[in-house]
Scaffold this motif. Structure first.
Motif, short mmCIF file in Angstrom:
data_model
loop_
_atom_site.label_atom_id
_atom_site.label_comp_id
_atom_site.label_asym_id
_atom_site.label_seq_id
_atom_site.Cartn_x
_atom_site.Cartn_y
_atom_site.Cartn_z
N GLN A 93 4.99 3.13 -12.45
CA GLN A 93 4.69 1.90 -12.08
C GLN A 93 3.63 2.26 -10.76
O GLN A 93 3.34 3.06 -10.73
CB GLN A 93 6.41 1.46 -10.97
CG GLN A 93 7.19 1.15 -11.22
CD GLN A 93 7.78 1.04 -10.21
OE1 GLN A 93 9.41 2.03 -10.07
NE2 GLN A 93 8.19 -0.17 -10.07
N SER A 94 3.07 1.58 -10.41
CA SER A 94 1.71 1.59 -9.77
C SER A 94 1.14 -0.10 -9.26
O SER A 94 1.76 -0.62 -9.22
CB SER A 94 0.60 1.61 -10.82
OG SER A 94 -0.07 -0.03 -11.62
N PRO A 95 0.37 0.02 -7.95
CA PRO A 95 0.34 1.72 -7.28
C PRO A 95 1.08 2.42 -6.71
O PRO A 95 2.66 1.35 -7.10
CB PRO A 95 -0.81 1.30 -6.70
CG PRO A 95 -0.37 -0.11 -6.21
CD PRO A 95 0.10 -0.90 -7.18
N SER A 96 1.77 3.77 -6.62
CA SER A 96 2.50 4.06 -5.39
C SER A 96 2.83 3.96 -4.22
O SER A 96 4.54 3.31 -4.08
CB SER A 96 2.38 5.34 -5.70
OG SER A 96 1.19 6.59 -4.82
N ASN A 97 1.37 2.87 -3.76
CA ASN A 97 1.25 2.30 -2.49
C ASN A 97 0.75 1.42 -2.27
O ASN A 97 -0.09 1.44 -2.87
CB ASN A 97 1.50 3.53 -1.23
CG ASN A 97 2.45 4.72 -0.98
OD1 ASN A 97 3.00 4.45 -0.36
ND2 ASN A 97 2.41 5.80 -1.17
N LYS A 98 1.06 0.37 -1.55
CA LYS A 98 0.49 -0.99 -1.10
C LYS A 98 0.11 -1.50 0.28
O LYS A 98 1.47 -1.41 0.45
CB LYS A 98 0.72 -1.78 -2.40
CG LYS A 98 -0.38 -3.10 -2.02
CD LYS A 98 -1.83 -3.30 -2.23
CE LYS A 98 -2.50 -4.18 -2.44
NZ LYS A 98 -3.58 -4.15 -3.01
N LEU A 125 2.54 -6.20 -7.84
CA LEU A 125 3.25 -4.59 -8.52
C LEU A 125 3.09 -4.75 -10.61
O LEU A 125 3.59 -5.57 -10.83
CB LEU A 125 4.06 -4.58 -7.83
CG LEU A 125 4.08 -5.20 -6.10
CD1 LEU A 125 5.71 -4.50 -5.24
CD2 LEU A 125 2.96 -4.04 -5.66
N CYS A 135 4.64 -2.56 -13.80
CA CYS A 135 5.26 -1.48 -14.17
C CYS A 135 5.61 -1.61 -15.81
O CYS A 135 5.67 -2.93 -16.57
CB CYS A 135 7.27 -2.70 -13.70
SG CYS A 135 8.15 -1.26 -14.69
N THR A 144 6.89 1.03 -6.32
CA THR A 144 5.78 0.74 -5.19
C THR A 144 6.71 0.20 -4.12
O THR A 144 7.24 -0.05 -3.37
CB THR A 144 5.35 -0.47 -5.54
OG1 THR A 144 4.38 0.28 -7.47
CG2 THR A 144 4.22 -0.52 -4.86
N ARG A 145 5.88 1.90 -3.03
CA ARG A 145 5.92 0.98 -1.86
C ARG A 145 4.97 0.29 -1.11
O ARG A 145 3.57 0.08 -1.01
CB ARG A 145 5.80 2.21 -1.31
CG ARG A 145 6.72 2.23 0.71
CD ARG A 145 6.20 3.56 1.66
NE ARG A 145 7.15 4.77 1.10
CZ ARG A 145 9.06 4.95 1.01
NH1 ARG A 145 8.86 3.62 1.87
NH2 ARG A 145 9.92 5.30 0.61
#
Lengths: 115, 117
Positions: free
Chosen positions: B6-11, B21, B23, B112-113
């Motif tokens: 998954q990307s990004p890991s943080n947003k 987001l 996947c 993704t947070r």
């Protein structure tokens, strides 16, 4: 409708002692039941599942779970806890047909194993 | 083999902005799921794709949420006009979901947070 309940927000156990993380379910028809574990900042990792057959299911990392139809429970167990087992545990259910495959999860139980 | 990515890991985004987001499921998995994990709501299902069938959108919380899956592989979850209550970890899972298979074990990505300021 499906629902899954994990009655304990947190379970504390000493290393080397047996552990139990409780889960009860309400699912129409035959339930498919799952346990997942989540370590900090990680996704969910599959531990084990019950579909049919033996009520005692063995999974990864020495975990097992016992399906009890009369009590509608699927408790997760391990004979001897490790500090590294400390994590967040989720019980999930899936409808036992080919319709809706989405998992319904309980609220999660944080397991803390003390050295 | 490679797992679900998954990307990004943080947003981190500002209220009112749109976010996407991504996947990338396990190769060969025909089923793809999005879930949301938040403090108040726990783990909740959002949307499910199976092959070329119409997606099951029954878990999407509002029409600001949409998702697509291109070529039966990569999926994008889009949230328009983000609100603070959208702050959560968005998890993607995939599975083989072969016809006739009794159950469907889902394998999850790292998530993704999303933080909406």
């Amino acid at each position: 409708a499906q629902s899954v309940a994990q009655p304990e927000d947190q379970v504390n156990v000493a290393e080397g002692n047996p552990l139990t993380v409780k889960c009860t379910y309400s699912v129409s028809g035959n339930p498919y039941l799952f346990w997942y574990v989540q370590y900090p900042n990680r996704g969910l990792q599959f531990l084990l599942k019950y579909i049919t057959g033996d009520n005692l299911v063995k999974g990864s990392y020495g975990f097992e779970a016992e399906f009890n139809k009369s009590q509608t429970s699927f408790h997760l167990k391990k004979p001897s806890a490790l500090v590294s087992d400390s994590a967040l545990y989720f019980c999930g259910s899936q409808r036992g047909d080919t319709g809706r495959r989405a998992l319904t999860f309980g609220s999660g139980t944080r397991l803390q194993v003390q050295p | 083999g490679a797992g679900v990515s998954q990307s990004p890991s943080n947003k981190v985004t500002e209220k009112g902005k749109d976010v996407e987001l991504r996947c990338d499921p396990i190769s060969g998995h025909t089923a793809l799921y999005w879930y949301r994990q938040s403090l108040g709501q726990g783990l909740e299902f959002l949307i499910y794709f199976q092959g070329n069938s119409a997606p099951d959108k029954s878990g999407l919380p509002s029409d600001r949420f949409s998702a697509e899956r291109t070529g039966g592989s990569v999926s994008t979850l889009t949230i328009q006009r983000t609100q603070q209550e959208d702050s959560a970890v968005y998890l993607c899972a995939s599975s083989t979901n072969k016809p006739g298979l009794a159950s469907d074990t889902q394998y999850f990505g790292p998530g993704t947070r999303l933080t909406v300021l």
